[in-house]
Design a protein around this motif. Structure first.
Motif, PDB file in Angstrom:
ATOM      1  N   ALA A 104       0.942  -0.979  -0.019  1.00 31.96           N
ATOM      2  CA  ALA A 104       0.110  -0.197   0.362  1.00 31.96           C
ATOM      3  C   ALA A 104       0.894   1.014  -0.062  1.00 31.96           C
ATOM      4  N   ASP A 105       2.320   1.250   0.455  1.00 37.31           N
ATOM      5  CA  ASP A 105       3.043   2.480   0.989  1.00 37.31           C
ATOM      6  C   ASP A 105       3.345   2.817  -0.476  1.00 37.31           C
ATOM      7  N   LEU A 106       3.863   1.635  -1.192  1.00 36.08           N
ATOM      8  CA  LEU A 106       4.637   1.275  -2.877  1.00 36.08           C
ATOM      9  C   LEU A 106       3.762   2.296  -3.404  1.00 36.08           C
ATOM     10  N   ALA A 107       1.692   2.020  -3.500  1.00 34.79           N
ATOM     11  CA  ALA A 107       1.469   1.702  -4.605  1.00 34.79           C
ATOM     12  C   ALA A 107       0.819   3.722  -4.198  1.00 34.79           C
ATOM     13  N   TYR A 108       1.311   3.932  -2.733  1.00 37.02           N
ATOM     14  CA  TYR A 108       0.913   5.625  -3.067  1.00 37.02           C
ATOM     15  C   TYR A 108       2.234   6.109  -3.679  1.00 37.02           C
ATOM     16  N   ARG A 109       2.635   5.689  -3.413  1.00 41.78           N
ATOM     17  CA  ARG A 109       4.370   6.444  -3.670  1.00 41.78           C
ATOM     18  C   ARG A 109       4.106   6.379  -5.666  1.00 41.78           C
ATOM     19  N   VAL A 110       3.325   5.359  -6.042  1.00 41.46           N
ATOM     20  CA  VAL A 110       3.588   5.267  -7.587  1.00 41.46           C
ATOM     21  C   VAL A 110       2.752   6.279  -8.056  1.00 41.46           C
ATOM     22  N   ALA A 111       1.419   6.396  -6.609  1.00 44.19           N
ATOM     23  CA  ALA A 111       0.274   7.208  -7.664  1.00 44.19           C
ATOM     24  C   ALA A 111       0.899   8.675  -7.237  1.00 44.19           C
ATOM     25  N   GLU A 112       1.079   9.267  -6.221  1.00 45.44           N
ATOM     26  CA  GLU A 112       1.912  10.453  -6.169  1.00 45.44           C
ATOM     27  C   GLU A 112       2.560  10.862  -7.305  1.00 45.44           C
ATOM     28  N   ARG A 113       3.348   9.528  -7.563  1.00 41.24           N
ATOM     29  CA  ARG A 113       4.343   9.815  -9.218  1.00 41.24           C
ATOM     30  C   ARG A 113       4.000  10.493 -10.277  1.00 41.24           C
ATOM     31  N   LEU A 114       2.644   9.500 -10.304  1.00 43.01           N
ATOM     32  CA  LEU A 114       1.918   9.059 -10.918  1.00 43.01           C
ATOM     33  C   LEU A 114       1.180  10.748 -11.631  1.00 43.01           C
ATOM     34  N   GLU A 115       0.423  11.107 -10.267  1.00 44.00           N
ATOM     35  CA  GLU A 115      -0.257  12.116 -10.843  1.00 44.00           C
ATOM     36  C   GLU A 115       0.339  13.380 -11.088  1.00 44.00           C
ATOM     37  N   GLY A 139       0.665  21.455   3.841  1.00 45.92           N
ATOM     38  CA  GLY A 139      -0.060  21.585   2.672  1.00 45.92           C
ATOM     39  C   GLY A 139      -1.408  20.732   1.571  1.00 45.92           C
ATOM     40  N   PRO A 140      -1.248  20.807   0.771  1.00 42.13           N
ATOM     41  CA  PRO A 140      -3.004  20.029   0.397  1.00 42.13           C
ATOM     42  C   PRO A 140      -1.778  18.987   0.296  1.00 42.13           C
ATOM     43  N   PRO A 141      -3.509  17.910   0.137  1.00 38.92           N
ATOM     44  CA  PRO A 141      -2.506  16.093  -0.064  1.00 38.92           C
ATOM     45  C   PRO A 141      -2.555  16.292  -1.022  1.00 38.92           C
ATOM     46  N   ALA A 142      -1.590  15.444  -1.675  1.00 46.03           N
ATOM     47  CA  ALA A 142      -0.583  14.868  -2.727  1.00 46.03           C
ATOM     48  C   ALA A 142      -1.934  14.369  -3.835  1.00 46.03           C
ATOM     49  N   LEU A 143      -2.810  13.423  -3.496  1.00 42.53           N
ATOM     50  CA  LEU A 143      -3.576  12.706  -4.776  1.00 42.53           C
ATOM     51  C   LEU A 143      -4.442  12.997  -5.082  1.00 42.53           C
ATOM     52  N   GLY A 162      -4.881   4.825  12.321  1.00 46.22           N
ATOM     53  CA  GLY A 162      -4.513   4.841  12.185  1.00 46.22           C
ATOM     54  C   GLY A 162      -4.610   4.906  10.261  1.00 46.22           C
ATOM     55  N   VAL A 163      -5.757   3.530  10.074  1.00 42.99           N
ATOM     56  CA  VAL A 163      -6.030   3.556   8.689  1.00 42.99           C
ATOM     57  C   VAL A 163      -6.542   4.141   8.240  1.00 42.99           C
ATOM     58  N   ARG A 164      -7.656   5.356   8.877  1.00 45.64           N
ATOM     59  CA  ARG A 164      -8.775   6.625   8.604  1.00 45.64           C
ATOM     60  C   ARG A 164      -7.112   7.261   8.293  1.00 45.64           C
ATOM     61  N   ALA A 165      -6.798   8.124   8.392  1.00 41.41           N
ATOM     62  CA  ALA A 165      -5.404   8.582   8.570  1.00 41.41           C
ATOM     63  C   ALA A 165      -5.615   9.187   6.903  1.00 41.41           C
ATOM     64  N   TRP A 166      -5.416   7.928   5.483  1.00 37.28           N
ATOM     65  CA  TRP A 166      -5.937   7.708   4.447  1.00 37.28           C
ATOM     66  C   TRP A 166      -6.204   8.962   4.035  1.00 37.28           C
ATOM     67  N   ARG A 167      -7.853   9.208   4.764  1.00 35.28           N
ATOM     68  CA  ARG A 167      -8.201  10.609   3.976  1.00 35.28           C
ATOM     69  C   ARG A 167      -8.246  12.282   4.200  1.00 35.28           C
ATOM     70  N   ARG A 168      -6.407  11.446   5.005  1.00 45.15           N
ATOM     71  CA  ARG A 168      -5.496  13.066   4.327  1.00 45.15           C
ATOM     72  C   ARG A 168      -4.805  12.980   3.736  1.00 45.15           C
ATOM     73  N   THR A 170      -5.650  12.664   0.123  1.00 45.02           N
ATOM     74  CA  THR A 170      -5.974  13.052  -0.605  1.00 45.02           C
ATOM     75  C   THR A 170      -7.299  13.887  -0.669  1.00 45.02           C
ATOM     76  N   SER A 171      -7.556  14.661  -1.699  1.00 45.66           N
ATOM     77  CA  SER A 171      -8.391  16.031  -1.705  1.00 45.66           C
ATOM     78  C   SER A 171     -10.403  15.403  -2.446  1.00 45.66           C
ATOM     79  N   GLY A 172      -9.676  14.361  -2.718  1.00 48.77           N
ATOM     80  CA  GLY A 172     -10.859  13.311  -3.229  1.00 48.77           C
ATOM     81  C   GLY A 172     -11.747  12.507  -2.190  1.00 48.77           C
ATOM     82  N   ARG A 173     -12.068  11.890  -2.694  1.00 51.15           N
ATOM     83  CA  ARG A 173     -12.889  10.768  -1.844  1.00 51.15           C
ATOM     84  C   ARG A 173     -11.907   9.799  -1.201  1.00 51.15           C
ATOM     85  N   PHE A 174     -12.993   9.238   0.141  1.00 47.49           N
ATOM     86  CA  PHE A 174     -12.383   8.435   0.689  1.00 47.49           C
ATOM     87  C   PHE A 174     -13.459   7.553   1.495  1.00 47.49           C
ATOM     88  N   ASP A 175     -13.076   6.144   1.505  1.00 48.78           N
ATOM     89  CA  ASP A 175     -14.115   5.121   2.085  1.00 48.78           C
ATOM     90  C   ASP A 175     -13.446   4.503   2.589  1.00 48.78           C
TER      91      ASP A 175
END
Length: 220
Positions: A104-115, A139-143, A162-168, A170-175
Motif C-alpha cells: 500500500a505504501d508503494l502504491a501510494y508513492r507511485v500514484a503520487e508520482r503519476l499524478e 500543504g494540500p493532499p498529494a493525490l 491509523g487507517v482512517r488517516a489515509w483520508r488526509r 487525497t483531496s478526493g473521496r475516501f471510503d
C-alpha cells in the motif's frame, strides 16, 4: 494461470494474470506485501469480472528485498521509480492500484508520482491492511483520486485510527471498509473484497462511456 515475461531476479516487472480472452475495460494493478506473494492475485482474478484485467507487480529478489525484509520495500525511492517506469505501456485504459500492507505504501508513492509527473489519475487507490503511518507533509493532499482503505476490525498492528488517516492523503473521496477478524480477510472475505473492487470501479463509469475494448492485446 499467470504469465511472467522474462523477469530476472533483480528486475521489476508486471505479472499479467490471465483470466479470459475477453478484452478488458479496466486494469487493476496490484502491489503485493512481499516479493513472494504475487500468486494470491490469481485466486482474486478468478472471481473478478473478465472486464477487469489483473496485473501484479513483481519485486526484485536480490538482497535487501528478501523475505523478512519486506518493510524495506517502502524505504527505496529507487524501487518506486522502477515501478513507475514499468507502468508506461499499461496505462492505455482506466486503471486502479491495489496495495496490500507494505504494498500500500508503494502504491501510494507511485500514484503520487503519476499524478505529479503525468497528470494521469487513478480511478481508485485501494490501500489494504496498512496505516498511513509516515510523516505528514504540509500543504494540500498529494493525490486527487479516490482512496478506499480496507482493514480488519481486530488487527492489533493496523488500528483503525491509523487507517482512517489515509483520508488526509487525497483531496478526493475516501471510503473505509472494515472486515471482521484479524489479518486474514483477503482470504476469509475474498468475495466481499471482489464485490468492493467491482462496486468502486463501476461506480465511476459514465453512463455514456465507450472505451476501446478491442485494442491490441499486450503481451507480457
Amino acid at each position: 494461470m499467470y504469465f511472467l515475461s522474462q523477469i530476472k531476479p533483480d528486475d521489476v516487472g508486471l505479472i499479467r494474470i490471465l483470466q479470459t480472452e475477453t478484452p478488458s475495460s479496466f486494469r487493476l494493478i496490484c502491489f503485493p506485501e512481499s516479493a513472494h506473494s504475487t500468486a494470491y492475485y490469481l485466486s482474486l482474478s478468478e472471481l473478478l469480472l473478465p472486464t477487469v484485467e489483473v496485473l501484479a507487480i513483481q519485486y526484485p529478489l536480490y538482497a535487501g528485498y528478501e523475505e523478512g525484509d519486506d518493510d524495506r520495500l517502502t524505504d527505496s525511492p529507487e524501487l518506486a521509480d522502477r515501478i513507475f517506469g514499468a507502468l508506461g505501456e499499461w496505462m492505455d485504459r482506466p486503471f486502479a492500484f491495489f496495495g496490500h500492507r507494505v504494498g500500500a505504501d508503494l502504491a501510494y508513492r507511485v500514484a503520487e508520482r503519476l499524478e505529479r509527473e503525468t497528470g494521469a489519475a487513478l480511478m481508485t487507490l485501494f490501500v489494504s491492511g496498512r496505516t498511513a503511518h509516515w510523516g505528514m507533509s504540509l500543504g494540500p493532499p498529494a493525490l486527487g483520486c479516490r482512496i478506499v482503505a480496507l482493514a480488519a476490525e481486530g488487527d492489533p498492528k493496523t488500528p483503525l485510527r491509523g487507517v482512517r488517516a489515509w483520508r488526509r492523503r487525497t483531496s478526493g473521496r475516501f471510503d473505509l471498509e472494515v472486515f471482521p477478524g484479524s489479518r486474514g480477510y483477503l482470504d476469509s472475505s475474498r468475495r466481499e473484497v471482489v464485490n468492493l473492487v467491482h462496486d468502486q470501479l463501476l461506480s465511476q463509469v459514465p453512463v455514456d462511456a465507450e472505451w476501446e475494448t478491442g485494442a491490441e492485446d499486450k503481451g507480457a
